[in-house]
Every structure is written in C-alpha cells, then in structure tokens.
Scaffold this active site. Structure first.
Site, PDB file in Angstrom:
ATOM      1  N   GLU A  94      15.282   2.133  18.533  1.00 65.03           N
ATOM      2  CA  GLU A  94      14.346   3.326  18.842  1.00 65.03           C
ATOM      3  C   GLU A  94      13.448   3.160  20.141  1.00 65.03           C
ATOM      4  OE1 GLU A  94      11.826   3.276  15.097  1.00 65.03           O
ATOM      5  OE2 GLU A  94      10.216   2.991  16.479  1.00 65.03           O
ATOM      6  N   ASP A 120      12.842   7.644   9.238  1.00 63.06           N
ATOM      7  CA  ASP A 120      11.841   7.739  10.476  1.00 63.06           C
ATOM      8  C   ASP A 120      11.845   6.740  11.458  1.00 63.06           C
ATOM      9  OD1 ASP A 120       9.409   9.352  11.239  1.00 63.06           O
ATOM     10  OD2 ASP A 120       8.353   7.520  10.633  1.00 63.06           O
ATOM     11  N   THR A 153      11.253   4.320   6.188  1.00 61.42           N
ATOM     12  CA  THR A 153      10.042   4.934   7.001  1.00 61.42           C
ATOM     13  C   THR A 153       9.272   3.572   7.424  1.00 61.42           C
ATOM     14  OG1 THR A 153       8.835   4.968   4.940  1.00 61.42           O
ATOM     15  CG2 THR A 153       9.346   7.116   5.843  1.00 61.42           C
ATOM     16  N   SER A 154       9.978   2.509   7.341  1.00 60.68           N
ATOM     17  CA  SER A 154       9.202   1.143   7.620  1.00 60.68           C
ATOM     18  C   SER A 154       9.626   0.681   8.829  1.00 60.68           C
ATOM     19  CB  SER A 154       9.729  -0.045   6.579  1.00 60.68           C
ATOM     20  OG  SER A 154       8.850  -0.006   5.521  1.00 60.68           O
ATOM     21  N   ARG A 155      10.913   0.151   9.179  1.00 62.38           N
ATOM     22  CA  ARG A 155      11.357  -0.398  10.625  1.00 62.38           C
ATOM     23  C   ARG A 155      12.702  -0.250  10.450  1.00 62.38           C
ATOM     24  NH1 ARG A 155       6.699   0.300  11.737  1.00 62.38           N
ATOM     25  NH2 ARG A 155       5.318  -0.919  12.601  1.00 62.38           N
ATOM     26  N   HIS A 173       9.910   8.455  14.254  1.00 67.63           N
ATOM     27  CA  HIS A 173       8.812   7.571  13.823  1.00 67.63           C
ATOM     28  C   HIS A 173       7.472   8.276  13.761  1.00 67.63           C
ATOM     29  CE1 HIS A 173       7.684   3.008  13.995  1.00 67.63           C
ATOM     30  NE2 HIS A 173       6.620   3.535  13.406  1.00 67.63           N
ATOM     31  N   GLN A 174       7.314   9.438  12.995  1.00 69.63           N
ATOM     32  CA  GLN A 174       6.289  10.161  12.825  1.00 69.63           C
ATOM     33  C   GLN A 174       5.447  10.174  11.481  1.00 69.63           C
ATOM     34  OE1 GLN A 174       8.302  14.333  13.112  1.00 69.63           O
ATOM     35  NE2 GLN A 174       6.996  14.773  11.550  1.00 69.63           N
ATOM     36  N   ALA A 175       6.149   9.274  10.527  1.00 72.61           N
ATOM     37  CA  ALA A 175       5.480   9.203   9.294  1.00 72.61           C
ATOM     38  C   ALA A 175       3.801   8.862   9.506  1.00 72.61           C
ATOM     39  CB  ALA A 175       6.156   7.865   8.455  1.00 72.61           C
ATOM     40  N   PHE A 176       3.588   8.338  10.419  1.00 66.97           N
ATOM     41  CA  PHE A 176       2.025   7.920  10.426  1.00 66.97           C
ATOM     42  C   PHE A 176       1.149   9.042  11.043  1.00 66.97           C
ATOM     43  CE2 PHE A 176       0.764   7.832  14.888  1.00 66.97           C
ATOM     44  CZ  PHE A 176       2.272   7.684  15.368  1.00 66.97           C
ATOM     45  N   LYS A 226       0.772  -1.229  -0.028  1.00 69.25           N
ATOM     46  CA  LYS A 226      -0.065  -0.106   0.102  1.00 69.25           C
ATOM     47  C   LYS A 226       0.767   1.358   0.080  1.00 69.25           C
ATOM     48  CE  LYS A 226      -2.189  -1.912   3.523  1.00 69.25           C
ATOM     49  NZ  LYS A 226      -1.864  -3.222   3.329  1.00 69.25           N
ATOM     50  N   ILE A 227       1.734   1.194   0.971  1.00 65.14           N
ATOM     51  CA  ILE A 227       2.516   2.529   0.775  1.00 65.14           C
ATOM     52  C   ILE A 227       3.596   2.508  -0.193  1.00 65.14           C
ATOM     53  CG2 ILE A 227       4.365   3.813   2.600  1.00 65.14           C
ATOM     54  CD1 ILE A 227       2.942   2.280   4.949  1.00 65.14           C
TER      55      ILE A 227
HETATM   56  P1  NAI Z   1       1.607  -3.832   2.978  1.00 64.67           P
HETATM   57  O1  NAI Z   1       1.608  -4.907   3.655  1.00 64.67           O
HETATM   58  O2  NAI Z   1       0.754  -3.188   2.182  1.00 64.67           O
HETATM   59  O3  NAI Z   1       3.021  -3.734   1.803  1.00 64.67           O
HETATM   60  C1  NAI Z   1       4.328  -4.612   2.353  1.00 64.67           C
HETATM   61  C2  NAI Z   1       4.893  -5.086   1.225  1.00 64.67           C
HETATM   62  O4  NAI Z   1       6.151  -5.717   1.464  1.00 64.67           O
HETATM   63  C3  NAI Z   1       3.919  -5.943   0.241  1.00 64.67           C
HETATM   64  O5  NAI Z   1       4.020  -5.682  -1.163  1.00 64.67           O
HETATM   65  C4  NAI Z   1       4.861  -7.378   0.326  1.00 64.67           C
HETATM   66  O6  NAI Z   1       4.544  -8.254  -0.409  1.00 64.67           O
HETATM   67  C5  NAI Z   1       6.186  -6.897   0.473  1.00 64.67           C
HETATM   68  N1  NAI Z   1       7.413  -7.830   1.227  1.00 64.67           N
HETATM   69  C6  NAI Z   1       6.948  -8.842   2.198  1.00 64.67           C
HETATM   70  N2  NAI Z   1       8.103  -9.261   2.605  1.00 64.67           N
HETATM   71  C7  NAI Z   1       9.049  -9.187   1.571  1.00 64.67           C
HETATM   72  C8  NAI Z   1      10.275  -9.305   1.155  1.00 64.67           C
HETATM   73  N3  NAI Z   1      10.919 -10.225   2.036  1.00 64.67           N
HETATM   74  N4  NAI Z   1      11.099  -8.419   0.685  1.00 64.67           N
HETATM   75  C9  NAI Z   1      10.507  -7.624  -0.092  1.00 64.67           C
HETATM   76  N5  NAI Z   1       9.168  -7.007  -0.082  1.00 64.67           N
HETATM   77  C10 NAI Z   1       8.444  -7.724   0.908  1.00 64.67           C
HETATM   78  O7  NAI Z   1       2.292  -2.800   4.163  1.00 64.67           O
HETATM   79  P2  NAI Z   1       2.187  -1.220   4.002  1.00 64.67           P
HETATM   80  O8  NAI Z   1       1.019  -0.770   4.729  1.00 64.67           O
HETATM   81  O9  NAI Z   1       2.798  -0.870   2.519  1.00 64.67           O
HETATM   82  O10 NAI Z   1       3.147  -1.000   4.977  1.00 64.67           O
HETATM   83  C11 NAI Z   1       4.712  -1.156   4.797  1.00 64.67           C
HETATM   84  C12 NAI Z   1       5.609  -0.956   6.157  1.00 64.67           C
HETATM   85  O11 NAI Z   1       5.398   0.441   6.607  1.00 64.67           O
HETATM   86  C13 NAI Z   1       4.875  -1.759   7.364  1.00 64.67           C
HETATM   87  O12 NAI Z   1       5.328  -2.967   7.427  1.00 64.67           O
HETATM   88  C14 NAI Z   1       5.403  -0.878   8.521  1.00 64.67           C
HETATM   89  O13 NAI Z   1       6.617  -1.516   8.845  1.00 64.67           O
HETATM   90  C15 NAI Z   1       5.827   0.361   8.132  1.00 64.67           C
HETATM   91  N6  NAI Z   1       5.005   1.413   8.606  1.00 64.67           N
HETATM   92  C16 NAI Z   1       5.719   2.480   9.028  1.00 64.67           C
HETATM   93  C17 NAI Z   1       5.046   3.750   9.691  1.00 64.67           C
HETATM   94  C18 NAI Z   1       5.606   4.917  10.280  1.00 64.67           C
HETATM   95  O14 NAI Z   1       4.930   5.606  11.071  1.00 64.67           O
HETATM   96  N7  NAI Z   1       6.876   5.193  10.030  1.00 64.67           N
HETATM   97  C19 NAI Z   1       3.369   3.536   9.510  1.00 64.67           C
HETATM   98  C20 NAI Z   1       2.744   2.385   9.062  1.00 64.67           C
HETATM   99  C21 NAI Z   1       3.598   1.418   8.459  1.00 64.67           C
END
Ligand code: NAI
Length: 346
Positions: free
Chosen positions: A260, A255, A229-231, A292-295, A154-155
């Site tokens: 953290e 982020d 911005t993921s983890r 960690h403010q992206a959300f 999604k992101i």
């Molecule tokens: P999502 O589930 O829609 O997309 C994740 C994508 O990663 C999927 O297309 C999946 O197939 C792919 N993926 C899974 N395993 C993989 C691998 N081994 N190698 C490559 N790609 C792989 O998740 P969404 O909503 O897009 O969120 C992504 C990440 O963003 C979350 O897991 C979370 O860690 C992070 N996040 C960070 C926030 C923040 O405030 N900084 C807030 C919300 C999410």
C-alpha cells in the site's frame, strides 16, 4: 519553541495538530513528502520528526536524522513496524500513540463485514442506476455464526464484543491471552478450521507476517470471510487472491494491503494502476478495499494530535524526558525494561 518536521501531511491532519501545537509552543513544518532516504534532510533544523504508517524509518534514515540533529521520532500511529527501533536505540528516542480510538478501527471492521455480508456495496451502485433487482444480493445472518479474532488487544477486544452483541460465537487467538476475558481462546489451527469470519487485530511482527498464507487458507471453511484492518503483510496477498479465485474464500474486506505504501492515501484516479494484484482484487465483486481509513474519525484525529503533542512536550519539558509512550526494542521485556523503573529507554 519546539520545531517538528511533519511528514506525509494530509489536509485532515492539519487542523488538530495546529490547534494543539499553538497551545504548547510547538511549531509544525508540514511537508507533503513521505520520510525516506531522500527526504530525511528536510528535517534539518527541527528537533522532532512526526511520521505516519507509510514513512520509511530504517537505519539509514535514522542515521541521517541523527546527523541532522533530530532528537525524537514521534509516530502519530499505534503500529510502529515501519521504524527500526533497534537502529534508533541510543541515537533517537521514539514515541507513539498507543491508543487513540480503538473504537474507530473496530467499528470500521464491522462496517466492512456488514457491507460485505449484506452486499451493500453492490446494492448502493445498483439503486444509483435505478436497478432495483435483488438477484445476487443474498447475504447471511451473522447471528449464530462463528468469528475468529486474531489478536485480542484494544481493537480486537472491542470488535469481539460487538460480534458477541450480534449473537456470534467468538473464537480468539492471541500470543498473550487475556485472563478472565471470557473469550474462548483456541489454537490458531482450530480458529482457522471453525470460523465463518476471521478478523485480524494483531500487530505486524516477524512472527505474524503472512499469518494468513496458503496453508492457513487450506485449513479454513469454504466461503470464509476474511477481514484485515491491521497491517497488509499479515496476509500473503497472492495466496488470498488464489483462495478467492478457487472460491475457497467467500469474501475479503481489506483496509490495509501489503504494497500500500506508494498507493494508499493518494488520489490515483485517472492514472493506470501498475499493481496487477491490487487491480485484480478491486475487480472482484466479493472484495471490498478501503485505503487505510479505519482510524479516520474525528475523535481519533483529535486524540492522535493531543497525544502526539503531549509526547513531544513530555520529552522536552517534563520529568527529565520520561514519556510513558516511549518505545524501544526492549519494551515488554520486563527484566530489561527501564520504563518499568521509571527511566528513559536510554
Ligand atoms: P494492541 O497492542 O492493543 O493489541 C494487539 C494484540 O495482538 C495484543 O493482545 C497482543 O498480545 C497480540 N499479539 C501480539 N503478537 C501476536 C501474535 N504473534 N499472534 C497473535 N496475537 C499477537 O493493539 P491494538 O491497538 O489493538 O491494534 C492492533 C493493530 O491494529 C495494530 O498493531 C495496528 O497494526 C492496527 N491498526 C490499524 C489501524 C488502521 O487505521 N487500519 C489503526 C490503528 C491500528
């Protein structure tokens, strides 16, 4: 009345949760403490614990919650790497908020990228000090550059489309490429070799931990910009720091950070920062760190509260507890997945 122990409460969480809670007969007990082995007992008498990204929900904590009568762990986040979902299986159901505003995170990643590329963070500080010199502020056009997007969920998808709007070439890598997306999926090595900017949008799993490590950095273009911005643990921070020091990495926009958990989300001004690596990163002119403010947009906070409350309500009142947003370690494995058969996970 459903009682919820709400861990790691921040002032910005309360208005939206109180609003949706009142509408649905749910009472929140707002706790400042993070959930861990020492604080799990605070949930005694509650039906649910509501947790965020830096709460610790390991097997010991899960056992303690279970012994104290908690039936549901409601994550108010999308990522759930901090929950041992295998340990929870058979004891406590787990729900999360799969999407609340992917735009908030994708747009924050873009904000970091533009700030870094055009040195806005440095210009802001200069003009506040009436320093109107442009020396050292030269950026580059994003138009025509190549961005590598790791994770096109999604992101990542929204981020990639915004980049396309800038006229960038998008290279994508995903374990499960999206069919007919129009993205140019390549192997990870090729993405590392050819990208001017690399942005991480995949979840943290055993497979993706340190997906950016010294070998990966070795393959990258000199001057590459890295956005996370993921983890935090997607990046080996020591390797990142070495890459910045050796000038291989042109900039880093973070982020999230591996360590953290005890630092981010709190006001630490006036304290000595004990984390040498973070202190070093913050001291670099080409590193931007947000905590960690992206959300953190109004839309996202509202959607998080609404979905969390709906998750809790579904579990206790609707459809015999079936909740679309329930998670278990079998999720995604169609042959085992009970959700596919419209049942609770256990
Ligand atoms: P999502 O589930 O829609 O997309 C994740 C994508 O990663 C999927 O297309 C999946 O197939 C792919 N993926 C899974 N395993 C993989 C691998 N081994 N190698 C490559 N790609 C792989 O998740 P969404 O909503 O897009 O969120 C992504 C990440 O963003 C979350 O897991 C979370 O860690 C992070 N996040 C960070 C926030 C923040 O405030 N900084 C807030 C919300 C999410």
């Amino acid at each position: 009345m459903i009682k919820v122990a709400f861990y790691d409460t921040k002032a910005y969480d309360m208005p939206s949760f109180e609003f949706y809670g009142k509408m649905n007969d749910i009472q929140f007990k707002f706790l400042e403490a993070k959930l861990n082995e020492n604080t799990a007992a605070l949930a005694k008498g509650c039906d649910v614990v509501c947790v965020f990204v830096n709460d610790t929900v390991n097997s010991t904590v899960i056992q303690s919650l279970y012994d104290n009568g908690v039936k549901l762990i409601a994550l108010r986040s999308a990522g759930y790497n901090n929950v041992d979902i295998r340990a929870a299986f058979g004891k406590i159901h787990v729900v999360h908020v799969p999407a609340y505003s992917p735009y908030s995170v994708a747009e924050h990643a873009i904000a970091l990228l533009l700030t870094s590329v055009r040195r806005i963070h440095r210009a802001y500080n200069r003009t506040r000090d009436f320093n109107f010199s442009l020396n050292g502020l030269t950026g580059f056009d994003l138009h025509g550059k190549t961005v590598g997007v790791i994770g096109t969920g999604k992101i990542g998808m929204i981020f990639a489309n915004i980049c396309k709007g800038f006229g960038m070439n998008v290279l994508a890598y995903d374990k499960f490429p999206v069919k007919d997306s129009g993205f140019n999926y390549v192997e990870l090595d090729s993405l590392f070799k050819n990208s001017d900017v690399i942005s991480l949008h995949c979840p943290l799993t055993d497979e993706t931990q340190h997906i950016i490590n010294s070998e990966a950095i070795e393959q990258m273009k000199k001057g590459v910009f890295i956005i996370n911005t993921s983890r935090g643990s997607l990046i080996d921070t020591e390797a990142l720091l070495n890459g910045i020091k050796s000038r291989k990495i042109g900039a880093a926009c973070l982020d999230v950070y591996e360590e953290e958990a005890d630092i981010f989300f709190e006001d630490r001004s006036g304290h000595i920062l004990n984390d040498e690596v973070l202190a070093r990163l913050i001291s670099m002119p080409n590193v931007i760190i947000t905590s960690h403010q992206a959300f953190l947009t109004e839309e996202a906070l509202n959607n998080i509260a609404e979905t969390t409350v709906n998750n809790i309500k579904s579990y206790f009142t609707n459809n015999n507890g079936i909740c679309d947003n329930e998670l278990c370690y079998r999720c995604g494995h169609i042959e085992q997945c009970k959700k596919e058969r419209k049942e609770k996970c256990f």
